[in-house]
Design an enzyme around this catalytic site. Structure first.
Site, PDB file in Angstrom:
ATOM      1  N   GLU A 156       0.805  -1.234   0.000  1.00 57.86           N
ATOM      2  CA  GLU A 156       0.000   0.000   0.000  1.00 57.86           C
ATOM      3  C   GLU A 156       0.837   1.284   0.000  1.00 57.86           C
ATOM      4  OE1 GLU A 156      -2.791  -0.578   3.220  1.00 57.86           O
ATOM      5  OE2 GLU A 156      -3.543  -2.423   2.354  1.00 57.86           O
ATOM      6  N   GLU A 261      -6.038 -10.635  -1.677  1.00 59.21           N
ATOM      7  CA  GLU A 261      -6.862 -10.462  -0.470  1.00 59.21           C
ATOM      8  C   GLU A 261      -8.342 -10.433  -0.851  1.00 59.21           C
ATOM      9  OE1 GLU A 261      -5.475  -7.190   1.957  1.00 59.21           O
ATOM     10  OE2 GLU A 261      -3.378  -7.648   1.558  1.00 59.21           O
TER      11      GLU A 261
HETATM   12  O1  G3I Z   1      -4.485  -8.594  18.684  1.00 55.70           O
HETATM   13  C1  G3I Z   1      -5.516  -7.766  19.249  1.00 55.70           C
HETATM   14  C2  G3I Z   1      -6.173  -8.485  20.360  1.00 55.70           C
HETATM   15  O2  G3I Z   1      -5.255  -8.692  21.402  1.00 55.70           O
HETATM   16  C3  G3I Z   1      -7.383  -7.664  20.846  1.00 55.70           C
HETATM   17  O3  G3I Z   1      -8.089  -8.394  21.793  1.00 55.70           O
HETATM   18  C4  G3I Z   1      -8.299  -7.320  19.685  1.00 55.70           C
HETATM   19  C5  G3I Z   1      -9.445  -6.415  20.106  1.00 55.70           C
HETATM   20  O4  G3I Z   1      -9.979  -5.719  19.013  1.00 55.70           O
HETATM   21  O5  G3I Z   1      -7.570  -6.653  18.705  1.00 55.70           O
HETATM   22  C6  G3I Z   1      -6.528  -7.459  18.184  1.00 55.70           C
HETATM   23  O6  G3I Z   1      -5.838  -6.858  17.137  1.00 55.70           O
HETATM   24  C7  G3I Z   1      -6.572  -6.667  15.953  1.00 55.70           C
HETATM   25  C8  G3I Z   1      -5.998  -7.571  14.866  1.00 55.70           C
HETATM   26  O7  G3I Z   1      -6.615  -7.281  13.637  1.00 55.70           O
HETATM   27  C9  G3I Z   1      -6.220  -9.058  15.160  1.00 55.70           C
HETATM   28  O8  G3I Z   1      -7.573  -9.352  15.192  1.00 55.70           O
HETATM   29  C10 G3I Z   1      -6.410  -5.209  15.571  1.00 55.70           C
HETATM   30  O9  G3I Z   1      -7.079  -4.400  16.512  1.00 55.70           O
HETATM   31  C11 G3I Z   1      -6.981  -4.972  14.187  1.00 55.70           C
HETATM   32  O10 G3I Z   1      -6.667  -3.643  13.777  1.00 55.70           O
HETATM   33  C12 G3I Z   1      -6.360  -5.940  13.217  1.00 55.70           C
HETATM   34  O11 G3I Z   1      -6.964  -5.740  11.962  1.00 55.70           O
HETATM   35  C13 G3I Z   1      -6.289  -6.300  10.860  1.00 55.70           C
HETATM   36  C14 G3I Z   1      -5.917  -5.182   9.882  1.00 55.70           C
HETATM   37  O12 G3I Z   1      -5.380  -5.738   8.696  1.00 55.70           O
HETATM   38  C15 G3I Z   1      -4.865  -4.255  10.468  1.00 55.70           C
HETATM   39  O13 G3I Z   1      -3.658  -4.915  10.600  1.00 55.70           O
HETATM   40  C16 G3I Z   1      -7.226  -7.284  10.189  1.00 55.70           C
HETATM   41  O14 G3I Z   1      -7.433  -8.408  11.062  1.00 55.70           O
HETATM   42  C17 G3I Z   1      -6.662  -7.767   8.873  1.00 55.70           C
HETATM   43  O15 G3I Z   1      -7.616  -8.541   8.187  1.00 55.70           O
HETATM   44  C18 G3I Z   1      -6.293  -6.564   8.014  1.00 55.70           C
HETATM   45  O16 G3I Z   1      -5.676  -7.023   6.832  1.00 55.70           O
HETATM   46  C19 G3I Z   1      -5.304  -5.994   5.886  1.00 55.70           C
HETATM   47  C20 G3I Z   1      -4.063  -6.471   5.151  1.00 55.70           C
HETATM   48  O17 G3I Z   1      -3.052  -6.787   6.070  1.00 55.70           O
HETATM   49  C21 G3I Z   1      -3.578  -5.400   4.157  1.00 55.70           C
HETATM   50  N1  G3I Z   1      -4.643  -5.016   3.254  1.00 55.70           N
HETATM   51  C22 G3I Z   1      -5.897  -4.623   3.866  1.00 55.70           C
HETATM   52  C23 G3I Z   1      -6.397  -5.710   4.823  1.00 55.70           C
HETATM   53  C24 G3I Z   1      -7.719  -5.332   5.443  1.00 55.70           C
HETATM   54  O18 G3I Z   1      -7.588  -4.175   6.233  1.00 55.70           O
END
Ligand code: G3I
Length: 372
Positions: A156, A261
């Site tokens: 990105e 994705e």
């Molecule tokens: O790990 C914590 C956990 O300890 C806590 O209890 C929980 C409460 O909300 O949050 C957890 O972390 C979250 C993590 O996902 C695991 O579930 C983060 O808040 C959340 O921001 C994170 O979101 C991920 C996001 O990327 C940001 O990294 C999504 O799962 C994931 O599907 C998404 O994937 C991205 C690709 O990497 C790049 N392209 C876009 C795509 C969608 O946004």
């Protein structure tokens, strides 16, 4: 009466056991065309999601880590790496003979805050950032050398209007952080495939920016195998004609493409027109009007959704000579990030397996076609 009890028990067991009939699998359906991948989470790579794992192993031949290899998680402090989840992810793929993909080395989002500042909190120089990028990439890629097929090296980096994202990487190093990251990854594992990955790849300005970037990278003699087109889609985006043009443009520039994705958001778009990007910074207040299908999609919406999914798979098949992989961003609907983004607590239907872990009928046409 006593004699039929075992039969009744057997019937009950059969009814509860397999979540789906033993039909052809997705990976068999696309065998010889492209790898069929999915993103997996830590519950899945650690074996806690037993039903999810049974689908992953049966239907997919490639996996990518949904989160556990992102900087903030794998490298939270300058001298500390968390290997546990990433190791388990790689071991899961190896155990099941899958093609393992690394995601993602350099990304503005989920990057550990220490990366850009010194001990006084001041922004580091380009030289310092360069060294940090090198250490980060070479430590991670080096650890899994020979075990990971390819890496999303930079994720990105370009905005929809074709300009560079003003990320800390860009502000400190300019666009040189991209070739530098590719060079570092290649040095760490010369056999690994290297990718640049992004969303909204159907947008013409973004397409052109990536074509130009690929040309620059190629002119520098650096390795770049494919452009990752994330393919986060919705009911009214992307424009599939523009999507096809982007595939043609990247292939024409001499690199392969992959849908990295894929998911199709079935719910109303909470953004204003033109703002349907997948930036994770935004999270709107829960709003009932934006969550209209808590009990399932109406037939008309389901039909439209099927059309969107098939349009993407049909494109992948049409260009399969240059499509290395189609990866869906999750396995079954209730685990998708799209239930909570950009609005928390919605009921979404973006993936290929439903909430009862059944493969959706949208894929029947491919299972049938491959059986002939
Ligand atoms: O790990 C914590 C956990 O300890 C806590 O209890 C929980 C409460 O909300 O949050 C957890 O972390 C979250 C993590 O996902 C695991 O579930 C983060 O808040 C959340 O921001 C994170 O979101 C991920 C996001 O990327 C940001 O990294 C999504 O799962 C994931 O599907 C998404 O994937 C991205 C690709 O990497 C790049 N392209 C876009 C795509 C969608 O946004």
């Amino acid at each position: 009466m006593r004699n039929i009890l075992p039969l009744l028990a057997l019937g009950l067991l059969t009814a509860c056991a397999a979540p789906e009939p033993q039909t052809k699998t997705l990976r068999e359906a696309f065998d010889g065309q492209f790898l069929m991948g999915c993103a997996i989470n830590v519950d899945q790579s650690s074996g806690r999601d037993v039903v999810g794992d049974s689908l992953i192993v049966r239907h997919f031949n490639s996996i990518v880590a949904e989160n556990c290899m992102k900087c903030e998680l794998i490298h939270p402090e300058p001298d500390r790496y968390n290997w546990e989840d990433a190791d388990r992810f790689v071991e899961f793929g190896e155990k099941h003979g899958m093609t393992i993909i690394g995601h993602c080395l350099i990304w503005h989002s989920q990057c550990a805050p220490w990366f850009f500042v010194d001990e006084k909190g001041d922004t580091v120089s380009a030289e310092v950032l360069q060294q940090r990028i090198k250490d980060h990439i070479q430590t991670i890629v080096g650890r899994y050398k020979g075990r990971i097929r390819g890496w999303d090296v930079v994720n990105e980096a370009i905005l929809d209007d074709g300009t560079y994202r003003q990320s800390p990487f860009y502000r400190i190093m300019g666009d040189s952080f991209i070739p530098w990251a590719l060079a570092c990854a290649h040095e760490a594992d010369p056999d690994a495939e290297l990718y640049l990955n992004d969303y909204s790849m159907a947008k013409p300005a973004k397409r052109q920016a990536y074509v130009d970037l690929v040309a620059t990278v190629q002119a520098s003699g650096l390795r770049l195998d494919a452009i990752g087109m994330q393919a986060h889609a919705g009911m009214d985006y992307p424009d599939m004609t523009e999507m096809e043009r982007s595939m043609q443009a990247f292939i024409g520039q001499g690199v392969d493409v992959q849908f990295t994705e894929l998911d199709v958001n079935a719910l109303p778009n909470v953004f204003a027109a033109g703002n349907e990007n997948a930036a994770v910074e935004n999270n709107f207040e829960y709003n009932q009007r934006m969550n209209p299908y808590p009990d399932g999609l109406p037939d008309s919406v389901q039909t439209a959704w099927n059309g969107r999914v098939q349009a993407l798979f049909d494109l992948a098949l049409k260009y399969s000579a240059h499509v290395r992989r189609v990866t869906v961003w999750g396995v079954y609907d209730q685990q998708s990030w799209l239930n909570d983004w950009p609005m928390h607590g919605r009921t979404n239907y973006p993936l290929l397996f439903d909430r009862q872990y059944r493969l959706k009928p949208v894929m029947d046409k491919y299972l049938t076609a491959s059986a002939q």
